[in-house]
Design a protein around this motif. Structure first.
Motif, PDB file in Angstrom:
ATOM      1  N   VAL A 202       0.848  -1.184   0.000  1.00 14.88           N
ATOM      2  CA  VAL A 202       0.000   0.000   0.000  1.00 14.88           C
ATOM      3  C   VAL A 202       0.884   1.233   0.000  1.00 14.88           C
ATOM      4  CG1 VAL A 202      -1.773  -1.230   1.304  1.00 14.88           C
ATOM      5  CG2 VAL A 202      -0.190   0.273   2.515  1.00 14.88           C
ATOM      6  N   VAL A 203       0.425   2.270  -0.676  1.00 16.18           N
ATOM      7  CA  VAL A 203       1.113   3.555  -0.645  1.00 16.18           C
ATOM      8  C   VAL A 203       0.371   4.449   0.327  1.00 16.18           C
ATOM      9  CG1 VAL A 203       1.861   5.562  -1.981  1.00 16.18           C
ATOM     10  CG2 VAL A 203       1.872   3.283  -3.029  1.00 16.18           C
ATOM     11  N   ALA A 204       0.988   4.672   1.473  1.00 15.37           N
ATOM     12  CA  ALA A 204       0.386   5.494   2.525  1.00 15.37           C
ATOM     13  C   ALA A 204       1.504   5.979   3.431  1.00 15.37           C
ATOM     14  CB  ALA A 204      -0.648   4.703   3.319  1.00 15.37           C
ATOM     15  N   ASP A 205       1.278   7.094   4.079  1.00 17.76           N
ATOM     16  CA  ASP A 205       2.301   7.701   4.924  1.00 17.76           C
ATOM     17  C   ASP A 205       2.280   7.041   6.304  1.00 17.76           C
ATOM     18  OD1 ASP A 205       4.048   9.243   6.332  1.00 17.76           O
ATOM     19  OD2 ASP A 205       3.170  11.170   5.770  1.00 17.76           O
ATOM     20  N   PRO A 206       3.323   6.299   6.667  1.00 15.19           N
ATOM     21  CA  PRO A 206       3.351   5.641   7.970  1.00 15.19           C
ATOM     22  C   PRO A 206       3.423   6.626   9.133  1.00 15.19           C
ATOM     23  CG  PRO A 206       5.468   5.396   6.867  1.00 15.19           C
ATOM     24  CD  PRO A 206       4.525   6.008   5.869  1.00 15.19           C
ATOM     25  N   GLY A 207       3.772   7.887   8.829  1.00 14.58           N
ATOM     26  CA  GLY A 207       3.859   8.895   9.866  1.00 14.58           C
ATOM     27  C   GLY A 207       2.510   9.462  10.272  1.00 14.58           C
ATOM     28  N   ARG A 208       1.468   9.144   9.518  1.00 18.46           N
ATOM     29  CA  ARG A 208       0.131   9.617   9.858  1.00 18.46           C
ATOM     30  C   ARG A 208      -0.633   8.539  10.615  1.00 18.46           C
ATOM     31  NH1 ARG A 208      -1.811  13.150   4.512  1.00 18.46           N
ATOM     32  NH2 ARG A 208       0.109  14.368   4.320  1.00 18.46           N
ATOM     33  N   THR A 209      -1.833   8.862  11.035  1.00 17.82           N
ATOM     34  CA  THR A 209      -2.620   7.918  11.819  1.00 17.82           C
ATOM     35  C   THR A 209      -3.161   6.811  10.932  1.00 17.82           C
ATOM     36  OG1 THR A 209      -4.758   9.026  11.509  1.00 17.82           O
ATOM     37  CG2 THR A 209      -3.326   9.855  13.263  1.00 17.82           C
ATOM     38  N   GLU A 210      -3.736   5.785  11.559  1.00 14.83           N
ATOM     39  CA  GLU A 210      -4.294   4.672  10.797  1.00 14.83           C
ATOM     40  C   GLU A 210      -5.536   5.075  10.018  1.00 14.83           C
ATOM     41  OE1 GLU A 210      -7.059   2.735  14.363  1.00 14.83           O
ATOM     42  OE2 GLU A 210      -5.452   1.561  13.461  1.00 14.83           O
ATOM     43  N   LYS A 211      -6.023   6.299  10.239  1.00 17.45           N
ATOM     44  CA  LYS A 211      -7.167   6.787   9.474  1.00 17.45           C
ATOM     45  C   LYS A 211      -6.750   7.352   8.115  1.00 17.45           C
ATOM     46  CE  LYS A 211      -9.978   7.960  13.532  1.00 17.45           C
ATOM     47  NZ  LYS A 211     -10.678   9.053  14.249  1.00 17.45           N
ATOM     48  N   THR A 212      -5.445   7.439   7.866  1.00 18.87           N
ATOM     49  CA  THR A 212      -4.986   8.012   6.598  1.00 18.87           C
ATOM     50  C   THR A 212      -5.430   7.140   5.429  1.00 18.87           C
ATOM     51  OG1 THR A 212      -3.061   8.921   5.443  1.00 18.87           O
ATOM     52  CG2 THR A 212      -2.755   6.816   6.526  1.00 18.87           C
ATOM     53  N   ILE A 213      -5.724   7.772   4.307  1.00 19.28           N
ATOM     54  CA  ILE A 213      -6.195   7.063   3.109  1.00 19.28           C
ATOM     55  C   ILE A 213      -5.007   6.478   2.354  1.00 19.28           C
ATOM     56  CG2 ILE A 213      -7.282   7.361   0.856  1.00 19.28           C
ATOM     57  CD1 ILE A 213      -9.107   9.435   2.081  1.00 19.28           C
ATOM     58  N   CYS A 214      -5.154   5.252   1.895  1.00 19.48           N
ATOM     59  CA  CYS A 214      -4.140   4.636   1.034  1.00 19.48           C
ATOM     60  C   CYS A 214      -4.258   5.261  -0.362  1.00 19.48           C
ATOM     61  CB  CYS A 214      -4.347   3.131   0.943  1.00 19.48           C
ATOM     62  SG  CYS A 214      -4.197   2.276   2.521  1.00 19.48           S
ATOM     63  N   LEU A 215      -3.184   5.845  -0.854  1.00 19.03           N
ATOM     64  CA  LEU A 215      -3.221   6.456  -2.181  1.00 19.03           C
ATOM     65  C   LEU A 215      -3.329   5.409  -3.276  1.00 19.03           C
ATOM     66  CD1 LEU A 215      -0.526   9.265  -1.865  1.00 19.03           C
ATOM     67  CD2 LEU A 215      -2.975   9.392  -1.455  1.00 19.03           C
ATOM     68  N   ALA A 216      -2.833   4.231  -3.006  1.00 18.93           N
ATOM     69  CA  ALA A 216      -2.927   3.129  -3.975  1.00 18.93           C
ATOM     70  C   ALA A 216      -2.631   1.826  -3.261  1.00 18.93           C
ATOM     71  CB  ALA A 216      -1.952   3.339  -5.136  1.00 18.93           C
ATOM     72  N   ILE A 217      -3.180   0.742  -3.798  1.00 20.12           N
ATOM     73  CA  ILE A 217      -2.830  -0.604  -3.339  1.00 20.12           C
ATOM     74  C   ILE A 217      -2.546  -1.444  -4.581  1.00 20.12           C
ATOM     75  CG2 ILE A 217      -4.261  -0.403  -1.271  1.00 20.12           C
ATOM     76  CD1 ILE A 217      -6.315  -2.222  -2.596  1.00 20.12           C
ATOM     77  N   THR A 218      -1.813  -2.508  -4.408  1.00 22.69           N
ATOM     78  CA  THR A 218      -1.462  -3.356  -5.553  1.00 22.69           C
ATOM     79  C   THR A 218      -2.646  -4.207  -5.998  1.00 22.69           C
ATOM     80  OG1 THR A 218      -0.645  -5.018  -3.987  1.00 22.69           O
ATOM     81  CG2 THR A 218       0.995  -3.524  -4.960  1.00 22.69           C
ATOM     82  N   PRO A 219      -2.609  -4.690  -7.249  1.00 22.00           N
ATOM     83  CA  PRO A 219      -3.668  -5.598  -7.715  1.00 22.00           C
ATOM     84  C   PRO A 219      -3.816  -6.820  -6.815  1.00 22.00           C
ATOM     85  CG  PRO A 219      -2.353  -4.830  -9.569  1.00 22.00           C
ATOM     86  CD  PRO A 219      -1.662  -4.343  -8.331  1.00 22.00           C
ATOM     87  N   ALA A 220      -2.728  -7.268  -6.223  1.00 28.10           N
ATOM     88  CA  ALA A 220      -2.791  -8.433  -5.342  1.00 28.10           C
ATOM     89  C   ALA A 220      -3.721  -8.172  -4.165  1.00 28.10           C
ATOM     90  CB  ALA A 220      -1.388  -8.795  -4.834  1.00 28.10           C
ATOM     91  N   MET A 221      -3.690  -6.956  -3.631  1.00 27.32           N
ATOM     92  CA  MET A 221      -4.561  -6.613  -2.503  1.00 27.32           C
ATOM     93  C   MET A 221      -6.004  -6.403  -2.969  1.00 27.32           C
ATOM     94  SD  MET A 221      -2.189  -4.279  -0.005  1.00 27.32           S
ATOM     95  CE  MET A 221      -3.319  -4.472   1.364  1.00 27.32           C
ATOM     96  N   LYS A 222      -6.171  -5.877  -4.175  1.00 26.48           N
ATOM     97  CA  LYS A 222      -7.529  -5.756  -4.723  1.00 26.48           C
ATOM     98  C   LYS A 222      -8.170  -7.123  -4.869  1.00 26.48           C
ATOM     99  CE  LYS A 222      -7.167  -1.418  -7.339  1.00 26.48           C
ATOM    100  NZ  LYS A 222      -7.324  -0.788  -8.667  1.00 26.48           N
TER     101      LYS A 222
END
Length: 445
Positions: free
Chosen positions: A34-54
């Motif tokens: 997942v593309v997301a900022d680990p420095g933010r809270t768990e409420k942060t939105i994932c900017l993208a996920i891989t097809p495998a996760m979809k």
């Protein structure tokens, strides 16, 4: 509309996540990332996920806490500048085969191409041409793409969004006949471009749940419900799109505006939000000066934190079916936003004139009893600087001195970086300018 044209809409599959996988030597179709900022809270939105996760049923724009706890994944910190570079590299690949006059960049990971002039040149069908472009991109960047081919821009987009998902070569195709056969009865209707849950809910009042239902409605009823936007809905329900890429390139809006907005990382008090507002106005005023523009109106939007409600105490019981199962509309209620638009006393780009108007608007309209989570500021009636308002009471020397100071600030920021020169308020604990100056589109550069 003639069907002798061929348009291609190419989308870079899970672009941000794919770039991160390529950099790590991983396959996005087998890697959970997942593309997301680990420095933010768990409420942060994932900017993208891989097809495998979809493939695991996880939503592309989910929040981190929504990912099932049993799913193991890599979290990649966004690097927007790098994504922009890769996107530009891929665009340059297209330019080897197509004139820039025949390309419209729809977003960082999607573009439209008028393939009509090139099919005879390369002795290919439109699908073969799309496949060739996708293969070159994959070979040179490692990024996989999907495509839609259609006889107009709308059909190409729908072919990408819907049809391409169900064919082995990932290239969907729609002409008028195929559109009427497969798409007009497609549900949920929200899969169709520009038809969101709000429009779907309004159509449902008339018992309409697909495009064929729109075709059967009285046009007068559609115009009463949607106003002038009914024209787009009617055209698209019939698979019609008269606009071409050439017309997109030639388009000049009749009015111009500038806008800046941000979602705050936590609940902000009235006073802390006022600091952020001042920072945002300061930056937007400098944008006006840098582009030699002046503005006639200002606008403000302040959004508040949502409140959870006791579902058992609700009596409305509303549900919306977006095609993925019914979900309750209640459970979270937004406090109404505040703000508004004000006309200035003249067209200007001077901080000394614009800032007091924004502060007045903020103080007049913003609630003090609710935590604030979003602020948008904007300018309307934006025109070239030569149309700035001057009257008998204008102190031209003072304005020239302020303009010179603004230009000096821009020069320092341009040479040494945006954080090289800051107002003292940006050192406050809840100020956001320093962090935002190091971001692109609200994410780490």
């Amino acid at each position: 509309m003639s069907e002798d044209r061929s348009y291609i809409c190419i989308d870079l599959k899970c672009f941000y996540a794919s770039v991160e996988c390529v950099e790590r030597g991983l396959d996005p179709f087998t890697t959970n990332l997942v593309v997301a900022d680990p420095g933010r809270t768990e409420k942060t939105i994932c900017l993208a996920i891989t097809p495998a996760m979809k493939d695991l049923g996880i939503s592309n724009r989910c929040r981190v806490f929504e990912i099932p706890s049993h799913v193991k994944y890599i979290m990649a910190k966004p690097q927007m500048t790098h994504y922009m570079k890769i996107s530009a590299d891929i665009y340059s690949i297209y330019l080897r085969y197509v004139s820039p006059d025949d390309i419209h960049a729809y977003s960082i990971d999607e573009c439209f191409i008028d393939a009509t002039p090139y099919l005879s040149l390369y002795h290919m069908t439109a699908k073969e041409f799309a496949a060739m472009l996708m293969d070159v991109v994959l070979a040179e960047t490692g990024i996989c793409a999907t495509a839609g081919v259609g006889t107009n821009l709308f059909l190409a987009k729908v072919a990408l969004d819907i049809t391409a998902k169900h064919v082995e070569d990932n290239i969907g195709y729609l002409d008028q006949a195929e559109f009427e056969r497969t798409i007009q009865t497609h549900t949920p209707i929200t899969d169709i471009r520009n038809i969101g849950p709000g429009i779907a809910k309004r159509l449902a009042k008339f018992g309409v749940y697909d495009l064929r239902g729109v075709c059967r409605m009285e046009e007068d009823a559609l115009y009463r419900e949607f106003g002038v936007n009914a024209e787009y809905l009617i055209d698209h329900a019939h698979g019609i799109e008269p606009c071409t890429i050439a017309e997109i390139h030639e388009y000049e809006p009749s009015a111009h505006s500038m806008m800046s907005g941000q979602v705050l990382s936590c609940d902000y008090s009235y006073d802390d939000a006022l600091v952020v507002l001042k920072e945002m106005v300061d930056a937007l005023v400098l944008d006006l000066v840098e582009k030699n523009l002046v503005a006639e109106t200002i606008s403000l939007y302040v959004g508040y934190a949502r409140e959870r409600e006791d579902r058992e105490n609700r009596s409305d019981g509303e549900f919306f079916d977006g095609g993925h199962g019914k979900r309750p509309l209640h459970g979270r209620r937004s406090v109404p936003h505040t703000g508004g638009t004000r006309k200035q006393f003249g067209r200007t780009n001077l901080y000394s004139k614009i800032m007091p108007r924004f502060i007045d608007l903020f103080e007049e309209t913003t609630r003090r009893d609710k935590p604030i989570r979003r602020i948008n500021v904007g300018f309307g009636g934006v025109v070239p600087e030569e149309f700035a308002t001057v009257d008998l009471f204008t102190d031209e020397q003072a304005e020239a001195e302020e303009k010179s100071l603004q230009e000096a600030v821009l020069a320092v920021k341009g040479k040494f970086g945006k954080n090289a020169l800051l107002r003292g308020m940006s050192l406050a604990e809840k100020a956001t300018a320093r962090e935002r100056n190091e971001q692109v589109g609200g994410h780490h550069a």
